[in-house]
Every structure is written in structure tokens, then in C-alpha cells.
Scaffold this motif. Structure first.
Motif, mmCIF file in Angstrom:
data_model
loop_
_atom_site.group_PDB
_atom_site.id
_atom_site.type_symbol
_atom_site.label_atom_id
_atom_site.label_comp_id
_atom_site.label_asym_id
_atom_site.label_seq_id
_atom_site.Cartn_x
_atom_site.Cartn_y
_atom_site.Cartn_z
ATOM 1 N N PRO A 1 0.822 -1.210 0.000
ATOM 2 C CA PRO A 1 0.000 0.000 0.000
ATOM 3 C C PRO A 1 0.859 1.265 0.000
ATOM 4 N N TYR B 1 -0.642 3.633 -2.786
ATOM 5 C CA TYR B 1 -1.425 4.801 -2.405
ATOM 6 C C TYR B 1 -0.904 6.106 -3.012
ATOM 7 N N PHE C 1 -8.635 2.693 -6.826
ATOM 8 C CA PHE C 1 -8.188 1.416 -6.275
ATOM 9 C C PHE C 1 -9.305 0.403 -6.424
ATOM 10 N N VAL D 1 -10.368 -3.231 -5.430
ATOM 11 C CA VAL D 1 -9.985 -4.266 -4.472
ATOM 12 C C VAL D 1 -10.712 -5.558 -4.814
ATOM 13 N N LYS E 1 -9.220 7.980 -4.856
ATOM 14 C CA LYS E 1 -8.264 8.267 -3.791
ATOM 15 C C LYS E 1 -8.879 9.134 -2.698
ATOM 16 N N VAL F 1 -10.791 7.247 0.205
ATOM 17 C CA VAL F 1 -10.201 6.189 1.014
ATOM 18 C C VAL F 1 -8.830 6.645 1.512
ATOM 19 N N ARG G 1 -5.010 5.762 3.369
ATOM 20 C CA ARG G 1 -4.055 4.675 3.205
ATOM 21 C C ARG G 1 -4.311 3.552 4.216
ATOM 22 N N GLU H 1 -7.174 2.740 5.600
ATOM 23 C CA GLU H 1 -8.362 1.975 5.197
ATOM 24 C C GLU H 1 -8.012 0.995 4.086
ATOM 25 N N LEU H 2 -7.207 1.491 3.138
ATOM 26 C CA LEU H 2 -6.804 0.654 2.016
ATOM 27 C C LEU H 2 -6.019 -0.558 2.505
ATOM 28 N N THR H 3 -5.087 -0.301 3.413
ATOM 29 C CA THR H 3 -4.280 -1.386 3.951
ATOM 30 C C THR H 3 -5.170 -2.426 4.618
ATOM 31 N N LEU I 1 -8.345 -2.978 3.977
ATOM 32 C CA LEU I 1 -9.125 -3.675 2.946
ATOM 33 C C LEU I 1 -8.300 -4.765 2.278
ATOM 34 N N MET I 2 -7.052 -4.391 1.958
ATOM 35 C CA MET I 2 -6.183 -5.343 1.263
ATOM 36 C C MET I 2 -5.953 -6.580 2.091
#
Ligand SMILES: Nc1ncnc2c1ncn2[C@@H]1O[C@H](COP(=O)(O)OP(=O)(O)OP(=O)(O)O)[C@@H](O)[C@H]1O
Ligand SMILES: [Mg+2]
Lengths: 355, 265
Positions: free
Chosen positions: B211, B215, B221, B223, B235, B238, B240, B242-244, B246-247
Motif C-alpha cells: 500500500p 497509495y 483502487f 480491491v 483516492k 479512502v 491509506r 483503510e486501504l491497507t 481492505l487489502m
């Protein structure tokens, strides 16, 4: 922010001569030349026989052993290209018989000009090559097994059709066919070089090797051949027409078989129905001695020619030394084993992947 | 979560699905690749990321759904057709031939030629020259362009594949985990390349597990989870963290953090 370091990209001032350059010295570079082993082998075999036999090193002797090397060499070069492209053709030997028989039967039994017969034979060869290639690429089955099938079928056809059309197992009478003189000039003439009679096939062989080597190393198609044999999926993923490349290689092999078959027919003016059977392994042996990897993706046209040369020298050198001809196969087998062992080292070096 | 129209849609996937035998590798995936934008595809191992990009690059045909190129239905029968449309890909397995020289690999399938008719030949001098130039621009000093690719280190090989795609990716550049084997410096160079390509108006599809790489450079992104989309996020929508989450599958990460804590004795 992203961890992007400064000054990483292509600033020419940061470029320096790589201090590890000496690791790839001239010796190692030479080692990955596929034909090196065959060259060393050819020189060794020549020296071995030439020292012991005066006939062997005379101009006449050289012309003698160049003769079997030439027809074998034409086939070995084509088979080498195919092997570099990742395939085998077990039907290559019997195909020289099929094409020779086609020339003789069309010319004699169907009373055609020999050039018409040679043309028909070429069409037959191209169709056979296409069939092999199409079936292999279409099914994804190993070419070994597909061409074993065509090999057996052709062997049967050669005998069956010859018997059916001529009533015997030999097609004869080619010498009295219209156009024979010009065909003989192209395929079977002799010329005197340094007091020795050399057959024209030797010239064709040299020409064929040169063209094949040029195509392999200097053209797009050559690049595709290496790639298709090296990793077919990867090659296709970057846009190489791998299937068409393979089919073209099978057709090249069958065209070479046509050339050799025609040469045999015109030379001998009669063709046995079993001509060429068993030769396919000899072609592969010559290609492997010349540095081709059995797994594809590596090899050389010149190497295959040198392999054929070793074959020719051994075949005639052994009787010149008044040895029993049985030693020939022992010798050839030993050369093959040596070559495979050497190739293995090359592959290890070249593929020493450090993931 | 509305995504602003930042540019022309170059490539568009609508409800795309792909099966391998009985395995449903992808189902109901929709996304767009726009000029001058970076689309990041994220997800666990086996989520279907590579399958998705193989549909975009012509390796696989979608079993369901539609692929649009410049708004028109497209059907790439082979990678060659995608390449001819200006779509270049760095595959996860790099698609290089180990026994072939670096410069031969670099131009494989797109060899420059010179000469005419039957004398048309592979312009080796130019190929070697361009290869050396493109690689040194990436900060990779190859010792010798004649070296077989198999003798390069994993990171060097990855750099060659990336340099090749950047060189040929005129409109769309697809990168499947391009930085997995790279050091910090080379990974940074790759991300800069991605940004440069984006600024030139190239549409970029970037797959990464990191990420911290995705990011900063990504505009949107996508997913994936087990072949399905968990959503496509701009972007702005969301963070970073939250993205992490989710991933990594959200709550599972918290659980992991908990498990990895030292037991307080
Ligand atoms: N050629 C294939 N044949 C059969 N199944 C496949 C094939 N390729 C992929 N799969 C399956 O499809 C699913 C998705 O695979 P894919 O390679 O797209 O995952 P991925 O998201 O790229 O994973 P990773 O992060 O490990 O690269 C996996 O379950 C995989 O086993
Ligand atoms: Mg993957």
C-alpha cells in the motif's frame, strides 16, 4: 509520501563502468557459443584420422567424406532449427524417401517432365510439414509422438504405394525422363576442385548452412525461433507468433527433406521404398553434437553442420584405417554422450537463475 | 463513491468473468482505465489480479462480460493484438526467455529491422543501443547486453521487463507486481516511471501488495477478493490505512496484530 529516493533515475553522471565486468571474461563468453564443442570435436576427429591415414587427408579423400556429410548436413541444419524452436521431427528421415519416391514415380509412372515431378514432390513435402506443424501446435501434444505417428504412416505409404504403382519395391528409370539432364546439373553434378571430384550437394550444404545461420541470428524470425523453443508461453505473451513459427520450422524441415530426397533420386536414378528410414535419429544426433539442447531454445546451424561433418569423417575414416565398421556406431555414441554432457554445463551456466 | 471523470476511458471492463475449468477466477468485475490515470488493483494471493490483467493484455479471453477499447467492443485474440493497440504488460512471471540475450529479450516480438525484402534483418546494433540506454535510465547498469537473461538477478530481470513495457506501452501500461523483487532504489525508480507515464497521458494499471507503493501513485483502487470486486475507490474516498485494512481483509489484520503482540509476562 512514497519512499522515492533522490537521484535514482537515469542521470548519466552517475553511470560508471561496472566493476563486475571482468566476471564475464572472453573464455566464459566463448563457452556459451553452442557450436564450440562441435568445432573442437571436428578438429579432434580430423586430426585423429588425418594423422593415421594418408588417403583421408588427400583432396580425394576429403571429397569422399564431404559427400555423406553434405546430404546429412542439409537435414541436420533444418532439424537443428526445429530443435531450437522446441520440437522434434521423427518423420524427417522417411520424408526424404517419400519425396524421392514421388519424384521417381511421378516422372516415370505418370510420364511427366522431371521438373514437374520435382514440383509435385515439393508440394507433397510442404503439405507434410504443414500437417506435422499444424497438428503439433493445434493439439499441444509433444512433437515427438505426433511425428512418430507420421513417420510410421509414411513408412507404410512409401512401401504400399510404391508396390501398388510400380509392382516392385523400387522406383526406377529416372535417367531417361525428359528434363533429367538439367535436373542432374542442379542436384547431382560434380566439379573438380584441386584435382578431386566434389559433388554439388557440398555447395548446397554450405549455402544452406550459411542462410540458416543468418536467418537464425540476424532476422526477426530467428529471434522468434529461439523464443518459441525457450519458453513458448512467454514468447506468445510478448507477441511472438509462436504457432506460425513452429509450423514454418516443420515446413523448413520437410523442404530440406524434399531437397535431399530429390538429390538422392536424381543421383541414383532409382529409389528404394525404404529410403531414409532410420536417418531421423542421425539428424538429431548431428544437431545435438552441434550444441542443440534437447529442451529447445539453444543451438546453432553451424554446429549442426559440424556435427554432420564429424559424422562423415568418422563414417569414412574408420574404413580408411581398416577398422571394423562396427566401431563407427561406438564412436558416434561416444561423441553424442560427450556433447550432451558439454551442453549440460552450458545450460547450467546460462540458466543459473538467482531469484 | 463516485469517481470523477479524469480522462478518456481507454479500456473498460463490464461485468467481466473468467473460469479456469471449474474454478471461477473472476466474476462481475467492472473497471475503467483512463488516460493519465493510475488504476491500482489490490487483493490477496489468488484473488484474481493476474487473471484480470491477462484479460486486458490479450492472454485470456473473458468468458463473460465485455471489454471496450476507446468505447468500442474489443476482442483481443492474442497478446499481439493488445500490443498493437498500444497496451504493454509486465507479467508477474516477466515473460522473458532465460537463454536469450538481454537485447533479444527486450525487443522480442517487436524487433526493429533494416534492409529490404529478403534482406530485411534484425537491427542488432540499434536494439543493443536502445536496451542499454533504457536500462541505464532505470539505474540498471547491465554488464553486457549479450548476457543471457537467466544470468541476471531477479531484480535486474524485473527491471528489464519493466523497461521493455515502458518502451512499448504507448497507451496503456500494465504492471503485475513490478516491484516485488526490487530494492528500495529501483522500486522508487519504477514508481517514478509509473508517474511519468501517467503524466504523458498513458493509462496505467498497477498491481502491488504494497500500500505504500499503491497509495501515493494511484488514482483509483480496485480491491478484489476471491474473484469478486470489493469495490472501486477514488483516492479521495479512502485513506491509506483503510486501504491497507481492505487489502489484508479488514478485521483479520487486527486479529493478526493482536496475535503477534508479545505476551506481557
Ligand atoms: N492457468 C490457470 N489454470 C487454472 N487455474 C488458474 C490458472 N491461473 C490462475 N488460476 C487460479 O485462478 C485464481 C486466481 O489466480 P490469479 O493468478 O489471477 O491470482 P492473483 O490475484 O494474481 O494472485 P497473486 O497475488 O498470488 O499473484 C487462483 O485460484 C488460481 O489458482
Ligand atoms: Mg498474480
Amino acid at each position: 509520501m512514497a519512499p522515492v529516493p533522490a537521484g535514482a533515475a537515469g542521470d548519466p553522471s552517475t553511470r560508471r563502468a561496472d566493476e563486475r565486468l571482468s566476471a564475464v571474461g572472453p573464455l566464459r563468453r566463448l563457452l556459451v557459443k553452442p557450436e564450440l564443442g562441435a568445432l573442437v570435436g571436428a578438429v579432434a576427429v580430423f586430426t585423429f584420422f588425418a594423422v593415421q591415414s594418408e588417403v583421408f587427408r588427400s583432396a580425394r579423400g576429403i571429397a569422399n567424406w564431404l559427400d555423406p556429410a553434405s546430404t546429412l548436413g542439409i537435414m541436420a541444419v533444418a532439424v537443428a532449427l526445429l530443435m531450437i524452436g522446441g520440437h522434434f521431427d521423427l518423420s524427417a528421415g522417411v520424408m526424404t524417401g517419400t519425396t524421392a519416391l514421388t519424384v521417381a514415380i511421378v516422372a516415370v509412372e505418370f510420364e511427366q517432365n522431371i521438373w514437374v515431378a520435382i514440383g509435385v514432390s515439393l508440394v507433397v513435402a510442404l503439405l507434410l510439414g504443414f500437417f506435422n506443424g499444424w497438428l503439433v501446435t493445434r493439439t499441444g501434444l509433444p512433437s515427438f509422438i505426433i511425428t512418430l505417428g507420421t513417420f510410421l504412416m509414411l513408412q507404410g505409404l512409401n512401401l504400399g504405394l510404391t508396390k501398388l504403382l510400380t509392382g516392385t519395391v523400387t522406383a526406377t528409370g529416372l535417367a531417361s525422363v525428359p528434363g533429367y539432364a538439367s535436373a542432374e546439373w542442379v542436384f547431382a553434378s560434380r566439379m573438380t576442385i584441386l584435382g578431386a571430384e566434389v559433388r554439388v550437394a557440398v555447395l548446397w550444404w554450405v549455402l544452406f548452412t550459411a542462410v540458416a545461420s543468418w536467418v537464425l541470428l540476424r532476422t526477426r524470425f530467428g529471434n522468434w525461433v529461439f523464443a518459441t523453443g525457450g519458453d513458448e508461453v512467454a514468447a506468445r505473451n510478448v507477441g511472438v507468433p509462436a504457432r506460425r513459427t513452429a509450423i514454418a520450422l516443420f515446413m523448413t524441415t520437410s523442404t530440406a527433406a524434399w531437397f535431399v530426397g530429390t538429390t538422392l533420386a536424381v543421383r541414383l536414378t532409382s529409389v528404394q521404398a525404404n529410403t531414409g528410414t532410420g536417418q531421423e535419429l542421425i539428424y538429431i544426433v548431428a544437431a545435438v553434437i552441434g550444441g542443440c539442447l534437447l529442451t529447445g531454445g539453444f543451438g546453432s546451424a553451424i554446429g549442426a553442420s559440424l556435427g554432420a561433418l564429424i559424422f562423415g569423417m568418422t563414417q569414412l575414416g574408420i574404413p580408411y584405417l581398416r577398422w571394423d565398421a562396427d566401431w563407427f556406431y561406438f564412436f558416434l555414441g561416444a561423441m553424442l554422450l560427450l556433447a550432451v554432457l558439454a551442453n549440460r554445463l552450458v545450460r547450467r551456466y546460462a540458466e543459473a537463475a538467482r531469484r | 463513491m463516485t469517481i470523477p471523470d479524469a480522462g478518456e476511458p481507454l479500456l473498460e471492463l463490464r461485468d467481466v468473468g473468467k473460469d479456469y475449468g471449474s474454478v471461477i477466477a473472476l466474476d462481475g468485475i467492472s473497471t475503467t482505465v483512463r488516460a493519465g490515470e493510475v488504476t491500482c488493483v489490490l487483493g490477496d494471493n489468488g484473488a484474481g489480479k493476474s487473471t484480470l490483467i491477462k484479460i486486458l493484455s490479450g492472454v485470456h479471453r473473458a468468458d463473460r462480460g465485455r471489454l471496450l477499447l476507446d468505447g468500442r467492443p474489443a476482442d483481443f485474440g492474442s497478446p499481439r493484438e493488445a500490443l498493437d493497440a498500444g497496451i504493454a504488460t509486465v507479467y508477474q512471471d516477466l515473460a522473458m526467455i532465460p537463454l536469450m540475450a538481454i537485447w533479444r529479450n527486450f525487443f522480442l516480438g517487436a524487433e526493429p529491422t533494416r534492409g529490404w525484402g529478403p534482406f530485411r534483418r534484425f537491427d542488432a546494433a540499434r536494439a543493443k543501443d536502445v536496451t542499454r540506454r533504457e536500462l541505464s535510465a532505470m539505474g540498471i547498469d547491465i554488464r553486457d547486453p549479450d548476457q543471457p537473461v537467466g544470468t541476471l538477478s531477479g531484480g535486474e530481470r524485473q527491471s528489464v521487463a519493466i523497461a521493455r513495457a515502458v518502451h512499448f506501452g504507448a497507451r496503456v501500461l500494465i504492471l503485475d507486481e513490478p516491484t516485488s523483487a526490487l530494492g528500495v532504489k529501483q522500486a522508487g525508480v519504477v514508481l517514478r516511471y509509473v508517474a511519468q507515464a501517467r503524466d504523458r497521458g498513458v493509462g496505467v494499471v498497477l498491481i502491488t501488495h504494497n500500500p505504500h507503493h499503491a497509495y501515493p501513485v494511484g488514482d483509483r483502487f480496485l480491491v478484489l477478493n476471491r474473484g469478486r470486486s470489493l469495490g472501486e475507490f477514488a483516492k479521495a474516498d479512502v485513506s491509506r490505512d483503510e486501504l491497507t485494512r481492505l487489502m489484508a481483509g479488514g478485521a483479520e489484520l487486527d486479529q493478526l496484530a493482536h496475535e503477534l503482540e508479545r505476551p506481557s509476562t
